[in-house]
Design a protein around this motif. Structure first.
Motif, short mmCIF file in Angstrom:
data_model
loop_
_atom_site.label_atom_id
_atom_site.label_comp_id
_atom_site.label_asym_id
_atom_site.label_seq_id
_atom_site.Cartn_x
_atom_site.Cartn_y
_atom_site.Cartn_z
N ASP A 27 0.84 -1.20 0.00
CA ASP A 27 0.00 0.00 0.00
C ASP A 27 0.87 1.25 0.00
O ASP A 27 2.03 1.22 0.43
CB ASP A 27 -1.01 -0.02 1.14
CG ASP A 27 -0.41 0.16 2.52
OD1 ASP A 27 0.37 1.11 2.72
OD2 ASP A 27 -0.72 -0.66 3.39
N ASP A 28 0.31 2.35 -0.50
CA ASP A 28 1.07 3.59 -0.68
C ASP A 28 1.74 4.09 0.60
O ASP A 28 2.88 4.54 0.57
CB ASP A 28 0.18 4.70 -1.26
CG ASP A 28 -0.04 4.54 -2.75
OD1 ASP A 28 0.76 3.83 -3.40
OD2 ASP A 28 -1.01 5.12 -3.27
N GLU A 29 1.03 4.01 1.71
CA GLU A 29 1.60 4.50 2.97
C GLU A 29 2.84 3.69 3.36
O GLU A 29 3.87 4.25 3.71
CB GLU A 29 0.56 4.43 4.08
CG GLU A 29 1.06 4.99 5.40
CD GLU A 29 0.02 4.97 6.49
OE1 GLU A 29 0.42 5.07 7.65
OE2 GLU A 29 -1.19 4.86 6.19
N LEU A 30 2.74 2.37 3.26
CA LEU A 30 3.88 1.52 3.60
C LEU A 30 5.00 1.70 2.58
O LEU A 30 6.17 1.79 2.94
CB LEU A 30 3.44 0.06 3.67
CG LEU A 30 4.42 -0.92 4.28
CD1 LEU A 30 4.87 -0.49 5.68
CD2 LEU A 30 3.81 -2.30 4.33
N SER A 33 7.27 4.60 3.17
CA SER A 33 7.90 4.61 4.49
C SER A 33 9.33 5.17 4.44
O SER A 33 10.10 4.88 3.54
CB SER A 33 7.96 3.19 5.06
OG SER A 33 8.72 3.17 6.24
N ASP A 45 12.03 3.97 -0.31
CA ASP A 45 11.08 3.99 -1.42
C ASP A 45 11.81 4.15 -2.75
O ASP A 45 12.44 5.17 -3.00
CB ASP A 45 10.10 5.14 -1.21
CG ASP A 45 8.94 5.15 -2.18
OD1 ASP A 45 8.89 4.28 -3.07
OD2 ASP A 45 8.08 6.03 -2.04
#
Length: 190
Positions: A27-30, A33, A45
């Motif tokens: 997911d985008d949030e993870l 990170s 990232d």
């Protein structure tokens, strides 16, 4: 000085069992990170690199690998070269020798690279794995066909690793060939 044509082979059987279209998404949030993730505490990232970026990284890596070949891959001189590259600010910093081009090429193909390791086949420092590999997640824009074709063209192994995909090699230099093959495919539009 002793010269070796290629780094040592990893003792691994190559299989191609990965259905790249079935790889999970991070997911985008993870994925964004900045503090690492459970799978890789040193994670950063790598999403969104371009094909042009991948070409540049591959060219830099080609020169780097040439220097390491001249030094003998696992000699003290090779370790000095690695230390010098790691202390200079460049796009190869943070990657094991031989892995940056493949990681960035996967990113350019829309994948989310999670971790990579050259299996300790270059240099003299200890590695967490004895097999060169890259773990990655998918995205909605990932070019499944280009990645699959590059895996096959360069004789990499591929397996599902839990929710993610993992590509691996018996010879770390296959990852540089994989990067070049994938870049070519992306430039042609698969």
């Amino acid at each position: 000085m002793e010269h070796f044509d290629k780094p040592a082979l990893a003792k691994v059987e190559l299989v191609r069992e990965l259905n790249i279209a079935a790889i999970g998404h991070l997911d985008d949030e993870l994925a964004a990170s900045e503090d690492g993730i459970a799978l890789n505490l040193a994670y950063f990232d790598m999403r969104g690199w371009s094909v042009s970026d991948a070409e540049l990284i591959c060219e830099q890596e080609r020169e780097y690998l040439g220097e390491l070949a001249e030094a003998g891959w696992t000699t003290d001189k090779a370790e000095e070269i690695i230390d010098e590259y790691m202390s200079n600010v460049n796009e190869l910093i943070g990657f094991d020798p031989g892995m940056a081009g493949a990681v960035v090429a996967l990113s350019a193909a829309g994948a989310t690279p999670i971790s990579s390791c050259n299996g300790g086949t270059i240099g003299s420092s200890h590695h967490s794995s004895e097999v060169p590999h890259i773990l990655f997640a998918a995205s909605d824009s990932m070019d499944v066909i280009a990645i699959q074709n590059a895996i096959e063209a360069t004789d990499l192994g591929s397996v599902a690793n839990g929710f993610y995909g993992e590509i691996y090699a018996d010879q770390v230099l296959k990852f540089h060939a994989f990067a070049s093959s994938l870049i070519d495919a992306l430039q042609r539009g698969s």
